[in-house]
Design an enzyme around this catalytic site. Structure first.
Site, PDB file in Angstrom:
ATOM      1  N   GLY A   8      37.628  42.242  64.389  1.00 31.41           N
ATOM      2  CA  GLY A   8      36.837  43.039  63.437  1.00 31.41           C
ATOM      3  C   GLY A   8      37.652  43.401  62.213  1.00 31.41           C
ATOM      4  CG  LEU A  10      37.224  40.044  57.611  1.00 31.08           C
ATOM      5  CD1 LEU A  10      36.510  38.791  57.109  1.00 31.08           C
ATOM      6  CD2 LEU A  10      38.514  40.279  56.809  1.00 31.08           C
ATOM      7  N   GLY A  11      35.962  44.577  58.895  1.00 34.54           N
ATOM      8  CA  GLY A  11      35.079  45.742  58.932  1.00 34.54           C
ATOM      9  C   GLY A  11      35.680  46.921  58.189  1.00 34.54           C
ATOM     10  CD  GLN A  12      34.414  53.000  57.453  1.00 37.91           C
ATOM     11  OE1 GLN A  12      34.196  53.169  58.647  1.00 37.91           O
ATOM     12  NE2 GLN A  12      34.397  53.973  56.576  1.00 37.91           N
ATOM     13  CG  ASP A  34      35.233  40.186  61.256  1.00 35.98           C
ATOM     14  OD1 ASP A  34      34.123  40.002  61.792  1.00 35.98           O
ATOM     15  OD2 ASP A  34      35.617  41.286  60.845  1.00 35.98           O
ATOM     16  CB  ILE A  35      31.888  37.302  63.771  1.00 36.84           C
ATOM     17  CG1 ILE A  35      30.947  36.317  64.452  1.00 36.84           C
ATOM     18  CG2 ILE A  35      31.174  38.054  62.667  1.00 36.84           C
ATOM     19  CD1 ILE A  35      30.173  36.902  65.595  1.00 36.84           C
ATOM     20  CE1 TYR A 141      30.199  53.361  68.042  1.00 36.83           C
ATOM     21  CE2 TYR A 141      30.021  55.744  67.879  1.00 36.83           C
ATOM     22  CZ  TYR A 141      30.674  54.569  67.575  1.00 36.83           C
ATOM     23  OH  TYR A 141      31.809  54.601  66.801  1.00 36.83           O
ATOM     24  CE  LYS A 145      33.281  53.463  69.844  1.00 36.38           C
ATOM     25  NZ  LYS A 145      34.201  52.329  69.614  1.00 36.38           N
TER      26      LYS A 145
HETATM   27  C1  AKB Z   1      29.368  56.473  63.533  1.00 32.56           C
HETATM   28  O1  AKB Z   1      28.826  57.315  62.804  1.00 32.56           O
HETATM   29  O2  AKB Z   1      28.764  55.760  64.332  1.00 32.56           O
HETATM   30  C2  AKB Z   1      30.882  56.361  63.456  1.00 32.56           C
HETATM   31  C3  AKB Z   1      31.533  57.235  64.453  1.00 32.56           C
HETATM   32  C4  AKB Z   1      31.665  58.688  64.198  1.00 32.56           C
HETATM   33  O3  AKB Z   1      31.960  56.778  65.463  1.00 32.56           O
HETATM   34  N1  AKB Z   1      31.314  56.638  62.129  1.00 32.56           N
END
Ligand code: AKB
Length: 320
Positions: A8, A10-12, A34-35, A141, A145
């Site tokens: 990743g 090339l991501g943020q 990256d992909i 998400y 995590k």
């Molecule tokens: C998101 O908003 O999904 C991320 C994070 C806080 O993990 N920036």
């Protein structure tokens, strides 16, 4: 760290981390993957390989080819996108992480992956959220995590992989835009302030979330990876933060430079609900005590720098 593979890249975070690590460890020692390739500096300033993180064989081949001793696994979907595509998010976020950990295990490589404030949920204590606390997130998400933190701990305890991680808050940068996060408003607001003098915010006033300026986030990654392992009690993952604000407070900070700036609201119920399930502020004491975490930028210092750095992009004259 000597020879580092970044997924990743090339991501943020990756776009800037790749360049920082190339400065520190030498361009040839940082393998960006990256992909897809693009013409960004991260893709062009040193070795680059196309790697889809769901392809274990390909990841292993690239890691072997460069004989890496560190893997920094950044490729993942952020919270709002993961909520829109939960099955895809599970497969990418968890499948990619498992492949990256397997690759680290094979190469006996040190390992970093970011966790997030998204790992917390509505039953977590909201203010000064402790390092060790209730973690029952209600987003895909967040589920990824928490599972990711546990999986990284598992690879440390079972296989001795030197896994380390940070629970990042929203990250703000003038280089690469985030995509699909809940905290993205805190980046967009600067672009819109400079472009149009106004911003319509999808997060409601009074909603506090932790944030950090990208230079501090990059330093935290390097410092954690260089930290003495015997001092690390937590490993996966440390709370880190530099500030907590709501949309009104960031707008007030911007108004110090752009007095006519106007903030309006059109609240997005999905992202608002995600934001409300996250802490107002987290406590980074464990990171400070175990490896000396510090940060430089508070809200006003970050705003000043963001506006100075972005101003030339929009060729606008701002009275500062
Ligand atoms: C998101 O908003 O999904 C991320 C994070 C806080 O993990 N920036």
């Amino acid at each position: 760290m000597k020879r580092i593979l970044i997924t990743g890249a090339l991501g943020q975070i990756g776009s800037e981390l790749t360049l920082k690590l190339r400065d520190i460890y030498g361009a040839d020692n940082v393998i960006a993957t990256d992909i897809k390739k693009n013409d960004s500096e991260a893709a062009q300033s040193g070795p680059f390989e196309v790697v889809d993180v769901t392809d274990l064989k390909r990841m292993g081949e690239v890691a072997q080819k460069y004989q890496v001793d560190t893997i920094m696994h950044l490729a993942a979907l952020l919270s709002a996108t993961a909520e829109a595509k939960p099955v895809f998010a599970w497969n990418l976020n968890m499948g990619g992480l498992l492949n990256a950990l397997e690759t680290a295990k094979e190469l006996k490589a040190q390992f970093f992956t970011p966790s997030s404030i998204g790992a917390f949920g509505p039953t977590t204590p909201k203010d000064q959220t402790p390092q060790d606390t209730i973690m029952r997130p209600t987003t895909m998400y967040g589920v990824n995590k928490v599972a990711g933190e546990l999986l990284a701990d598992y690879y440390y305890h079972k296989y001795g992989v030197d896994t380390r991680g940070l629970r990042f808050p929203g990250l703000i940068s003038y280089v690469a835009l985030p995509g699909g996060g809940t905290t993205d408003y805190a980046v967009e607001i600067y672009y819109e302030a400079l472009k149009n003098g106004r911003y319509t915010c999808y997060i409601d006033k009074g909603t506090y979330m932790d944030m950090m300026y990208m230079p501090d986030a990059l330093n935290a990654i390097v410092d954690l990876m260089e930290a003495d392992p015997s001092k690390l009690i937590h490993r996966n993952s440390f709370n880190v933060t530099a500030m907590s604000f709501d949309p009104e407070e960031i707008a007030a900070s911007i108004k110090k430079h752009i007095p006519g700036f106007k903030l309006m609201y059109d609240v997005d119920p999905v992202r608002q609900q995600i934001a409300e399930s996250w802490p107002n502020s987290i406590d980074a004491t464990a990171a400070k005590e175990e490896w000396g975490f510090t940060f430089e930028y508070d809200l006003d210092k970050m705003t000043k720098d963001m506006i100075e750095k972005l101003k030339p992009k929009f060729q606008m004259k701002i009275s500062s």
